[in-house]
Design an enzyme around this catalytic site. Sequence first.
Site, PDB file in Angstrom:
ATOM      1  N   ASN A  73      -5.910   8.439  -0.881  1.00 19.82           N
ATOM      2  CA  ASN A  73      -5.214   7.485  -1.871  1.00 19.82           C
ATOM      3  C   ASN A  73      -4.868   7.266  -2.713  1.00 19.82           C
ATOM      4  OD1 ASN A  73      -4.735   4.433  -1.485  1.00 19.82           O
ATOM      5  ND2 ASN A  73      -4.899   4.674   0.661  1.00 19.82           N
ATOM      6  N   TYR A  76      -8.809  -3.346   1.249  1.00 22.25           N
ATOM      7  CA  TYR A  76      -7.568  -2.524   1.100  1.00 22.25           C
ATOM      8  C   TYR A  76      -6.824  -2.249   2.095  1.00 22.25           C
ATOM      9  CZ  TYR A  76      -4.946   0.835  -1.913  1.00 22.25           C
ATOM     10  OH  TYR A  76      -4.306   1.784  -1.891  1.00 22.25           O
ATOM     11  N   ARG A  82       8.224  -2.611   3.477  1.00 25.19           N
ATOM     12  CA  ARG A  82       7.606  -1.319   3.390  1.00 25.19           C
ATOM     13  C   ARG A  82       6.282  -1.175   3.751  1.00 25.19           C
ATOM     14  NH1 ARG A  82       3.800   1.591   2.545  1.00 25.19           N
ATOM     15  NH2 ARG A  82       5.389   2.827   1.570  1.00 25.19           N
ATOM     16  N   LYS A  87      -4.795  -4.571  -4.313  1.00 26.87           N
ATOM     17  CA  LYS A  87      -3.838  -2.850  -5.479  1.00 26.87           C
ATOM     18  C   LYS A  87      -5.087  -4.470  -6.622  1.00 26.87           C
ATOM     19  CE  LYS A  87      -1.229  -0.457  -2.954  1.00 26.87           C
ATOM     20  NZ  LYS A  87      -1.830   1.488  -2.510  1.00 26.87           N
ATOM     21  N   GLU A 139       5.702  -1.296  -5.425  1.00 25.21           N
ATOM     22  CA  GLU A 139       4.735  -1.614  -4.416  1.00 25.21           C
ATOM     23  C   GLU A 139       5.308  -1.872  -3.195  1.00 25.21           C
ATOM     24  OE1 GLU A 139       1.395   0.225  -4.756  1.00 25.21           O
ATOM     25  OE2 GLU A 139       1.494   0.827  -3.218  1.00 25.21           O
ATOM     26  N   ASP A 140       5.480  -1.197  -2.037  1.00 22.51           N
ATOM     27  CA  ASP A 140       5.764  -1.102  -0.621  1.00 22.51           C
ATOM     28  C   ASP A 140       7.498  -1.525  -0.522  1.00 22.51           C
ATOM     29  OD1 ASP A 140       3.516   0.149   0.031  1.00 22.51           O
ATOM     30  OD2 ASP A 140       2.187  -1.173   1.008  1.00 22.51           O
ATOM     31  N   ASN A 153      -0.508   4.947   5.980  1.00 27.25           N
ATOM     32  CA  ASN A 153      -1.688   3.310   6.733  1.00 27.25           C
ATOM     33  C   ASN A 153      -1.098   2.505   7.561  1.00 27.25           C
ATOM     34  OD1 ASN A 153      -3.678   4.786   4.732  1.00 27.25           O
ATOM     35  ND2 ASN A 153      -2.208   4.197   3.211  1.00 27.25           N
ATOM     36  N   ASP A 197       4.047   3.163  -7.403  1.00 23.35           N
ATOM     37  CA  ASP A 197       2.740   3.255  -6.480  1.00 23.35           C
ATOM     38  C   ASP A 197       2.649   4.425  -5.811  1.00 23.35           C
ATOM     39  OD1 ASP A 197      -0.058   3.399  -7.033  1.00 23.35           O
ATOM     40  OD2 ASP A 197      -0.038   1.884  -5.011  1.00 23.35           O
ATOM     41  N   ASP A 198       3.919   4.895  -4.519  1.00 29.42           N
ATOM     42  CA  ASP A 198       3.970   4.905  -3.064  1.00 29.42           C
ATOM     43  C   ASP A 198       4.616   6.382  -3.743  1.00 29.42           C
ATOM     44  OD1 ASP A 198       3.624   2.779  -1.403  1.00 29.42           O
ATOM     45  OD2 ASP A 198       4.758   1.529  -2.343  1.00 29.42           O
TER      46      ASP A 198
HETATM   47  N1  NDP Z   1      -2.126   7.897   1.927  1.00 28.66           N
HETATM   48  C1  NDP Z   1      -1.412   7.166   0.411  1.00 28.66           C
HETATM   49  O1  NDP Z   1      -2.692   6.666  -0.794  1.00 28.66           O
HETATM   50  C2  NDP Z   1      -0.503   6.755   0.999  1.00 28.66           C
HETATM   51  C3  NDP Z   1       0.141   6.395   2.497  1.00 28.66           C
HETATM   52  N2  NDP Z   1       1.586   6.039   1.991  1.00 28.66           N
HETATM   53  C4  NDP Z   1       1.786   6.342   4.060  1.00 28.66           C
HETATM   54  O2  NDP Z   1       2.830   6.320   4.363  1.00 28.66           O
HETATM   55  C5  NDP Z   1       3.856   6.373   5.284  1.00 28.66           C
HETATM   56  C6  NDP Z   1       5.197   6.251   4.994  1.00 28.66           C
HETATM   57  O3  NDP Z   1       5.543   6.183   3.927  1.00 28.66           O
HETATM   58  P1  NDP Z   1       7.196   5.780   2.651  1.00 28.66           P
HETATM   59  O4  NDP Z   1       6.860   7.282   2.746  1.00 28.66           O
HETATM   60  O5  NDP Z   1       6.598   4.940   1.394  1.00 28.66           O
HETATM   61  O6  NDP Z   1       8.222   5.322   3.842  1.00 28.66           O
HETATM   62  P2  NDP Z   1       9.268   5.910   3.681  1.00 28.66           P
HETATM   63  O7  NDP Z   1       9.605   4.518   4.923  1.00 28.66           O
HETATM   64  O8  NDP Z   1       9.759   5.747   2.768  1.00 28.66           O
HETATM   65  O9  NDP Z   1       9.439   7.486   5.099  1.00 28.66           O
HETATM   66  C7  NDP Z   1       9.631   7.471   6.150  1.00 28.66           C
HETATM   67  C8  NDP Z   1       9.435   8.816   6.674  1.00 28.66           C
HETATM   68  O10 NDP Z   1       9.489   8.937   7.914  1.00 28.66           O
HETATM   69  C9  NDP Z   1      10.187   9.610   8.282  1.00 28.66           C
HETATM   70  N3  NDP Z   1       9.727   9.450  10.218  1.00 28.66           N
HETATM   71  C10 NDP Z   1       9.944   8.132  10.559  1.00 28.66           C
HETATM   72  N4  NDP Z   1       9.613   8.701  12.033  1.00 28.66           N
HETATM   73  C11 NDP Z   1       9.162  10.079  11.832  1.00 28.66           C
HETATM   74  C12 NDP Z   1       9.186  10.287  12.975  1.00 28.66           C
HETATM   75  N5  NDP Z   1       9.505  10.039  13.900  1.00 28.66           N
HETATM   76  N6  NDP Z   1       9.111  11.972  13.353  1.00 28.66           N
HETATM   77  C13 NDP Z   1       9.051  12.413  11.627  1.00 28.66           C
HETATM   78  N7  NDP Z   1       9.678  12.078  10.330  1.00 28.66           N
HETATM   79  C14 NDP Z   1       9.480  10.145  10.861  1.00 28.66           C
HETATM   80  C15 NDP Z   1      11.227   8.687   8.083  1.00 28.66           C
HETATM   81  O11 NDP Z   1      12.213   9.645   8.665  1.00 28.66           O
HETATM   82  P3  NDP Z   1      13.850   9.313   7.727  1.00 28.66           P
HETATM   83  O12 NDP Z   1      14.475   9.430   6.614  1.00 28.66           O
HETATM   84  O13 NDP Z   1      14.732  10.197   8.704  1.00 28.66           O
HETATM   85  O14 NDP Z   1      14.352   7.978   8.635  1.00 28.66           O
HETATM   86  C16 NDP Z   1      10.784   8.916   6.064  1.00 28.66           C
HETATM   87  O15 NDP Z   1      11.676  10.063   6.118  1.00 28.66           O
HETATM   88  C17 NDP Z   1       3.672   4.741   5.549  1.00 28.66           C
HETATM   89  O16 NDP Z   1       2.685   4.952   6.786  1.00 28.66           O
HETATM   90  C18 NDP Z   1       2.706   5.016   3.769  1.00 28.66           C
HETATM   91  O17 NDP Z   1       1.155   3.429   4.795  1.00 28.66           O
HETATM   92  C19 NDP Z   1       2.745   5.638   1.535  1.00 28.66           C
HETATM   93  C20 NDP Z   1       2.311   5.834   0.325  1.00 28.66           C
HETATM   94  C21 NDP Z   1       0.742   6.148   0.219  1.00 28.66           C
HETATM   95  C1  PYR Z   2      -1.124   3.508   0.371  1.00 29.67           C
HETATM   96  C2  PYR Z   2      -0.552   2.518   0.394  1.00 29.67           C
HETATM   97  O1  PYR Z   2      -0.015   2.829  -1.233  1.00 29.67           O
HETATM   98  C3  PYR Z   2       0.778   2.497   0.927  1.00 29.67           C
HETATM   99  O2  PYR Z   2       0.155   3.014   2.431  1.00 29.67           O
HETATM  100  O3  PYR Z   2       1.508   2.206   0.982  1.00 29.67           O
HETATM  101 MG    MG Z   3       1.740   1.157  -1.061  1.00 35.82          MG
END
Ligand code: NDP
Ligand code: PYR
Ligand code: MG
Length: 581
Positions: free
Chosen positions: A481, A129, A182, A200, A272-273, A437, A295-296
């Site tokens: 996570n 993972y 993504r 997953k 997912e992603d 991540n 999931d996200d």
């Molecule tokens: N720990 C866990 O269980 C999980 C972790 N994650 C992690 O979260 C992260 C984001 O995932 P996700 O939400 O799906 O991604 P998205 O692409 O949906 O969202 C990313 C967000 O970050 C913003 N962003 C990008 N660059 C910057 C910056 N320089 N300053 C401020 N904001 C910024 C984007 O802004 P804008 O909208 O303006 O482009 C957007 O709002 C990933 O790294 C993923 O691995 C995700 C799911 C689960």
């Molecule tokens: C953990 C997860 O689902 C992610 O980082 O996208």
């Molecule tokens: Mg994910």
Amino acid sequence: MEKVTNSDLKSSVNGGVVDVYGEDSATIEHNITPWSLSVSSGYSLLRDPRYNKGLAFTEKERDTHYLRGLLPPVVLDQKLQEKRLLNNIRQYQFPLQKYMALTELQERNERLFYKLLIDNVEELLPIVYTPTVGEACQKFGSIFRRPQGLFISLKDKGKILDVLKNWPERNIQVIVVTDGERILGLGDLGCQGMGIPVGKLALYSALGGVRPSACLPVTIDVGTNNEKLLNDEFYIGLRQKRATGQEYSELLHEFMSAVKQNYGENILIQFEDFANHNAFELLAKYRDTHLVFNDDIQGTASVVLAGLVSAQKLTNSPLAEHTFLFLGAGEAGTGIAELIALYISKQMNASVEESRKKIWLVDSKGLIVNSRKDSLQDFKKPWAHEHEPVKDLLGAIKAINPTVLIGSAGIGRAFTKEVIEAMSSINERPLIMALSNPTTQSECTAEEAYTWSKGRAIFASGSPFDPVEYEGNVFVSTQANNAYIFPGFGLGLVISGAIRVHDDMLLAAAEALAGQVSKENYDKGMIYPSFSSIRKISAHIAANVAAKAYELGLAGRLPRPKDIVKCAESSMYSPTYRLYR
Ligand SMILES: NC(=O)C1=CN([C@@H]2O[C@H](COP(=O)(O)OP(=O)(O)OC[C@H]3O[C@@H](n4cnc5c(N)ncnc54)[C@H](OP(=O)(O)O)[C@@H]3O)[C@@H](O)[C@H]2O)C=CC1
Ligand SMILES: CC(=O)C(=O)O
Ligand SMILES: [Mg+2]
């Protein structure tokens, strides 16, 4: 307690559809797939990962199954095999080598793979993972050996049902599907995103106890906009730019329809992603017609809410009194924000709109405020509060005075020393979650969080960090996570025969997870329980989710078991070898 039998699962999980591939009902005009069942023996048994036991085949089995001479004389039990494998895996210098060794094991001896993973979950989770799976996806073409999962591409348009029928297992209960746009915080990895559904679903079986044969990883290849991959001679996917608009949605719709047609109403599809523009749309489009779960957006929301609920014991203040600030307003950020608001609204008997007011988000253009509303994507609009524009995170912290800071932007090291210090100057115990991540994208390390806050931060991160020693104290951070949630969540849907996912189930899962945090965990500063007890945790999550499904009238599997925790536990896949007659 009701005992769950295979035939129960078969009929409930497939929504009563037993003639899965329509062979019995096919007329002369219908094409069918000529699947046949056979008993594995001899050389082919050793090559069948589902039944192979390697050196653990007993003397009697070696006689009965034509294995004499095909194995060296020694008979090893599963425990010793496990010990040998763990020794071998520990010899590898690089995590990617360990990943490849584990993948080979999964392909060679499935039960031994799961036994090893379950018994050593804290050590091996970072390999199968995050973070290693991220590197594996980046290098997927180069390390590709045997295909895992089902690849559906634009070339299969009009034929997706036939593609599904090529998969050798029929009683599928859970599909994890990605389009690779993504992958973690690593961006568009196209078809190479397959590592994610495969990983997953390995957790679905190891952590949640869903049978491996009931799990189907799927990657939908609509091209990639990743120039590096398009120019990589070893890239495994379609060499074209991503399809969008109608072409994209038609392919996805064909997939969603074919899945339901093939596996029935109760098949769980976990998105997912996907990139957020598709993720929100797909969830909205299919949540009323299919058993879907993002999931996200939703799993992450549930796990973070669980951490916040549990952290109340350390902050001594109820969630409704906190002020939340997010860096990142995408799937994870807005998904979490919405579930926090729902939780607070229920706790306080207030409206969700009112509860949203203490939750603020920063995206790449700064704080989300009312004056930006017209140009915001729909999923951000509920978070546009009245405030003057603020350009960056540090400015937002100073303007908003948050008690909780959550990173979900996928931007590594965005929580600088100044950011952590600012949080620590406002709060005695700043609550900081660096969710992004893999580790390279984490907003800060555990060491940075503890050092810069002078040991006062309550910290959790998406990818794991080792314990940190600071001024004579050892701080153990935990992983915020979604891996804590989705395996048990899915199991709960499966055992209750749920037909739809409801937001109250996400709350139920979060409460179950928070309820599993022990005093011993809190004493170490942890806000999540340790992964070593994840099967027990998953059973409790599954039970709470299933109970909610029954309460909401969404459960198809009747009657409701009296003891749902026991029902969940007894439904869980065990990788211990079976004896062959
Ligand atoms: N720990 C866990 O269980 C999980 C972790 N994650 C992690 O979260 C992260 C984001 O995932 P996700 O939400 O799906 O991604 P998205 O692409 O949906 O969202 C990313 C967000 O970050 C913003 N962003 C990008 N660059 C910057 C910056 N320089 N300053 C401020 N904001 C910024 C984007 O802004 P804008 O909208 O303006 O482009 C957007 O709002 C990933 O790294 C993923 O691995 C995700 C799911 C689960
Ligand atoms: C953990 C997860 O689902 C992610 O980082 O996208
Ligand atoms: Mg994910």
